[in-house]
Design an enzyme around this catalytic site. Structure first.
Site, PDB file in Angstrom:
ATOM      1  N   ARG A  59      -5.321  33.207 -60.200  1.00  0.00           N
ATOM      2  CA  ARG A  59      -4.794  33.370 -61.913  1.00  0.00           C
ATOM      3  C   ARG A  59      -3.772  34.818 -61.952  1.00  0.00           C
ATOM      4  O   ARG A  59      -2.735  34.888 -62.530  1.00  0.00           O
ATOM      5  CB  ARG A  59      -5.721  33.710 -62.808  1.00  0.00           C
ATOM      6  CG  ARG A  59      -7.039  32.671 -62.792  1.00  0.00           C
ATOM      7  CD  ARG A  59      -6.546  31.325 -63.599  1.00  0.00           C
ATOM      8  NE  ARG A  59      -5.778  30.461 -62.410  1.00  0.00           N
ATOM      9  CZ  ARG A  59      -6.470  30.036 -61.461  1.00  0.00           C
ATOM     10  NH1 ARG A  59      -7.600  30.108 -61.041  1.00  0.00           N
ATOM     11  NH2 ARG A  59      -5.727  29.082 -60.517  1.00  0.00           N
ATOM     12  N   HIS A 109     -11.082  40.603 -73.763  1.00  0.00           N
ATOM     13  CA  HIS A 109     -11.783  39.879 -72.965  1.00  0.00           C
ATOM     14  C   HIS A 109     -11.075  40.340 -71.512  1.00  0.00           C
ATOM     15  O   HIS A 109     -11.466  39.597 -70.631  1.00  0.00           O
ATOM     16  CB  HIS A 109     -11.393  38.242 -73.077  1.00  0.00           C
ATOM     17  CG  HIS A 109     -12.206  37.739 -74.262  1.00  0.00           C
ATOM     18  ND1 HIS A 109     -11.930  36.463 -74.868  1.00  0.00           N
ATOM     19  CD2 HIS A 109     -13.175  38.307 -74.920  1.00  0.00           C
ATOM     20  CE1 HIS A 109     -12.814  36.318 -75.663  1.00  0.00           C
ATOM     21  NE2 HIS A 109     -13.546  37.241 -75.928  1.00  0.00           N
ATOM     22  N   CYS A 117     -14.846  48.611 -61.878  1.00  0.00           N
ATOM     23  CA  CYS A 117     -16.011  49.036 -60.678  1.00  0.00           C
ATOM     24  C   CYS A 117     -17.350  48.851 -61.392  1.00  0.00           C
ATOM     25  O   CYS A 117     -17.673  49.312 -62.434  1.00  0.00           O
ATOM     26  CB  CYS A 117     -15.844  50.430 -60.394  1.00  0.00           C
ATOM     27  SG  CYS A 117     -17.150  51.142 -59.022  1.00  0.00           S
TER      28      CYS A 117
END
Length: 233
Positions: A59, A109, A117
């Site tokens: 993506r 989002h 991390c």
């Protein structure tokens, strides 16, 4: 519009679809041929990290082949010229709003061009592939993951969004399904605090009944026309 000072805008997949970015829920509920449970849950990341990481790598790489469309550019113009408060909240994880020029923007989002991390929580700009076990440049732990809010995780910037909704005079939803919470509930929050509400969508969303006004059509047509009217030509 003379009574409107503070604007909150929510954008969803319908805005970027016109640029060629696949919508989250395509035919049969699939995203690029995968079920949500395979690529967008903490369980998927835990049990199939190779697939999840590869999915978001693909993506991310595809972003180079798409460009902002007329809706992105119109919203960037509004951002630049609107004299009052404005917050653009996007559910999209692409970078098309930024590339069009929007600055008063939050990604609720997450972002494809960011890594998170799992050990220390730092978020790093990320352009390349992100294989499982990549070390965090901050803490050194091999725990970098796509900086995407999976189903079951808390969206980003919720305090900022809730505060803006409480102060908004106008809430506008563009290209959203009205099916994913908490974003699907923003219209009711805005209405509760007295804001006018407008939906711009290709088809009626699941939450259309909550909006004071709904306009149906392509975002690339509706959004520039609305921005032109808001800014007075």
């Amino acid at each position: 519009m003379r009574a409107i000072r503070n604007i909150v805008i929510l954008t969803g997949a319908g805005v970027s679809a016109e640029s060629g970015v696949a919508t989250f829920r395509g035919p049969g509920g699939l995203w690029e041929g995968h079920r949500v449970e395979e690529v967008c849950t903490p369980q998927a990341l835990a049990h199939g990290p190779e697939l999840v990481h590869r999915f978001y790598d693909e993506r991310r790489a595809k972003l180079a082949s798409v460009e902002p469309n007329a809706a992105h550019r119109a919203l960037a113009r509004l951002d630049a010229e609107w004299p009052g408060a404005l917050l653009l909240v996007t559910q999209n994880v692409d970078d098309l709003h930024e590339r069009a020029g929007s600055r008063r923007l939050v990604h609720m989002h997450g972002e494809l061009k960011s890594a998170l991390c799992a050990a220390c929580g730092i978020r790093e700009p990320w352009e390349d592939s992100l294989p499982p076990g990549t070390e965090c440049p901050d803490c050194g732990t091999p725990a970098l993951r796509p900086d995407i809010v999976f189903f079951g995780e808390m969206p980003y910037h919720m305090e900022t969004i809730e505060r803006a909704l409480a102060e908004a005079d106008l809430f506008v939803s563009i290209g959203t399904s009205g099916a994913v919470y908490p974003a699907a509930g923003f219209v009711r929050t805005a209405r509760y605090h007295g804001a006018a509400t407008l939906e711009l969508n290709l088809d009626p969303s699941e939450g259309s009944l909550w909006f004071g006004e709904s306009r149906m059509g392509p975002a690339g047509v509706l959004v520039p026309a609305w921005v032109e009217a808001v800014l007075g030509g």
